[in-house]
Design a protein around this motif. Sequence first.
Motif, PDB file in Angstrom:
ATOM      1  N   MET A   1      31.660  -5.937  66.854  1.00  0.00           N
ATOM      2  CA  MET A   1      31.570  -5.927  68.215  1.00  0.00           C
ATOM      3  C   MET A   1      30.673  -4.281  67.691  1.00  0.00           C
ATOM      4  O   MET A   1      29.870  -4.244  68.902  1.00  0.00           O
ATOM      5  N   THR A   2      30.677  -3.937  66.671  1.00  0.00           N
ATOM      6  CA  THR A   2      29.134  -3.007  66.639  1.00  0.00           C
ATOM      7  C   THR A   2      28.384  -3.313  66.200  1.00  0.00           C
ATOM      8  O   THR A   2      27.267  -2.731  67.148  1.00  0.00           O
ATOM      9  N   ASP A   3      27.837  -4.790  66.398  1.00  0.00           N
ATOM     10  CA  ASP A   3      26.471  -5.765  65.822  1.00  0.00           C
ATOM     11  C   ASP A   3      26.747  -5.670  67.525  1.00  0.00           C
ATOM     12  O   ASP A   3      25.149  -5.885  68.088  1.00  0.00           O
ATOM     13  N   PHE A   4      27.356  -6.535  68.129  1.00  0.00           N
ATOM     14  CA  PHE A   4      27.883  -6.481  69.744  1.00  0.00           C
ATOM     15  C   PHE A   4      27.007  -5.477  70.578  1.00  0.00           C
ATOM     16  O   PHE A   4      25.968  -5.802  72.453  1.00  0.00           O
TER      17      PHE A   4
ATOM     18  N   GLY B   1      33.114  -4.925  76.165  1.00  0.00           N
ATOM     19  CA  GLY B   1      31.547  -4.273  75.700  1.00  0.00           C
ATOM     20  C   GLY B   1      30.462  -4.905  76.353  1.00  0.00           C
ATOM     21  O   GLY B   1      30.063  -4.067  76.250  1.00  0.00           O
ATOM     22  N   THR B   2      30.587  -5.018  77.059  1.00  0.00           N
ATOM     23  CA  THR B   2      29.190  -5.044  78.241  1.00  0.00           C
ATOM     24  C   THR B   2      28.192  -3.752  78.772  1.00  0.00           C
ATOM     25  O   THR B   2      27.754  -3.383  78.427  1.00  0.00           O
ATOM     26  N   THR B   3      29.832  -2.580  79.300  1.00  0.00           N
ATOM     27  CA  THR B   3      29.450  -1.691  79.509  1.00  0.00           C
ATOM     28  C   THR B   3      28.754  -0.557  78.403  1.00  0.00           C
ATOM     29  O   THR B   3      27.915  -0.067  77.977  1.00  0.00           O
ATOM     30  N   SER B   4      29.665  -0.573  77.567  1.00  0.00           N
ATOM     31  CA  SER B   4      28.966   0.123  76.467  1.00  0.00           C
ATOM     32  C   SER B   4      27.915  -0.419  75.792  1.00  0.00           C
ATOM     33  O   SER B   4      26.289   0.060  75.134  1.00  0.00           O
ATOM     34  N   LEU B   5      27.787  -1.466  75.491  1.00  0.00           N
ATOM     35  CA  LEU B   5      25.990  -2.332  75.421  1.00  0.00           C
ATOM     36  C   LEU B   5      25.178  -1.292  76.056  1.00  0.00           C
ATOM     37  O   LEU B   5      23.742  -1.179  75.698  1.00  0.00           O
TER      38      LEU B   5
ATOM     39  N   HIS C   1      36.123 -10.226  68.690  1.00  0.00           N
ATOM     40  CA  HIS C   1      35.575  -9.848  67.665  1.00  0.00           C
ATOM     41  C   HIS C   1      36.171  -8.408  66.196  1.00  0.00           C
ATOM     42  O   HIS C   1      37.387  -7.671  67.148  1.00  0.00           O
ATOM     43  N   ASP C   2      35.590  -8.644  65.348  1.00  0.00           N
ATOM     44  CA  ASP C   2      35.967  -7.887  64.109  1.00  0.00           C
ATOM     45  C   ASP C   2      35.477  -6.672  64.059  1.00  0.00           C
ATOM     46  O   ASP C   2      34.582  -6.392  65.561  1.00  0.00           O
ATOM     47  N   LEU C   3      35.684  -4.688  63.706  1.00  0.00           N
ATOM     48  CA  LEU C   3      34.993  -4.598  64.007  1.00  0.00           C
ATOM     49  C   LEU C   3      33.159  -4.816  63.989  1.00  0.00           C
ATOM     50  O   LEU C   3      32.438  -3.656  64.765  1.00  0.00           O
ATOM     51  N   GLY C   4      33.220  -4.948  62.542  1.00  0.00           N
ATOM     52  CA  GLY C   4      31.810  -4.744  62.494  1.00  0.00           C
ATOM     53  C   GLY C   4      31.188  -5.647  63.254  1.00  0.00           C
ATOM     54  O   GLY C   4      29.572  -5.955  63.750  1.00  0.00           O
TER      55      GLY C   4
END
Length: 485
Positions: A419-422, A366-370, A414-417
Amino acid sequence: MLTTNPFDDDHLHEECGIFGVSGSEGAAALVALGLHALQHRGQEAAGITSFDGHHFHTKKAMGHVAGNFDSEAVIGALPGSVACGHVRYSTTGETALRNVQPLYAELASGGFAVAHNGNISNAMKVRRELIRRGSIFQSTSDTETIIHLVATSNYRTLLDRFIDALKQIEGAYALIVMTPEGMIACRDPLGIRPLVMGKLNDSIIFASETVALDVVGAEFVRDVEPGELVIVQGTEMRSVRPFGPVAPRPCIFEWVYFSRPDSIVDDQSVYSVRKAIGQQLAIEAPVEADLVIPVPDSGVPAAIGYAQESGIPFELGIIRSHYVGRTFIQPGDKVRHLGVKLKHNANRALIKGKRVVLIDDSIVRGTTSLKIVQMMREAGAAEVHMRIASPPTKHSCFYGVDTPERAKLLAATHDLGAMTDFIHADSLAFVTIDGLYKALGKSERSQYRPGYCDACFTGDYPTALTDHDDTAAVDQFAMLEERVA
């Protein structure tokens, strides 16, 4: 050193690429060209072994094919009409020259070289038994277990000893083997890792992807079938199938990310499948937006498909520089942060005030998406929506893909929500597993006959995971001992 390609760092990394030629003078030169086309599958190291009818010759090097295998002197030191090569991204074994393939050994029958794409999931157990019986290993690569199993087999012919070795290993493999008797190419019984066969005049060629055949001007003949061994002596070829029939389970991530988009995998255009995934994603996860923007370069075909299906304009909102190397020396954190923009930069004039849909192939940590979402925010995007052209990656791969341990996979914790917040996006959605299968021409995923290895999404591993299970058992026993103490 600073890695200036942050968008690649958080992807699942390709396993390896292999290429072999039999029956062509100057075979090593063709292998070098083929490896260039497969460089995306492994950028850590490369190697070529040739056979001139009397002696084997090997050259290995850390780094890319270019700069190591593009001089007349290097290719001239690899004479012969038979050669095979390998590009490596390490998934098993340390990063060291001794692990660079092809691996070579002198057996009682003569020289034996092997190039391997995949991962042997019981290699540690087999290795321990071989060492107990007296084998002396020269590398930490799982591939070396194959050489020792062949060397210690009680069967008479080399082919039978090789088959005996294959029947003792688990996991995924596409192999090219060179011996004084000829070349052998094979795939594991499930066909998890890809391997294709081509012809160039009278020579036989094997490669991980069809694009490597294209580069050397070879004609695609067919896939090496799951569980098949193709034996080549000069330009003569025969096939044996020593394993019982099982339903194939090729790696579904070949179409999502690993293979080059201009390759054909199992008779399907990778580019067309990725566009179809994007179209399916637009159907399943629509959003009101102004622009569809791919994350370079792997998100481009899916973004085109998403744009075509949704009617939202496709634009290059992230510009990639092709003239920056992977690393450079820097003096401090400030320069390190700025160095990220040397490789990718937001197209600010296009993005400012727009609602954008970012398309990427996967989310791992998830670091790249962030970073990407942050880049869009800093460029003035009004809204940032993330759409992923694969289902959530919840499980580690044990078949030759460098995957973080499960606890480090964002979707596993993480659930979808969450992950979205992350990643700080306005919305996030993944293509469903059934949607991915639809893009590949299936109606949906069958629980009983899936058709592909999709374990990274579903946890449905198609083979035994002996080493992983043994390690888990040892770890569990250690925890119990600690509690008792």
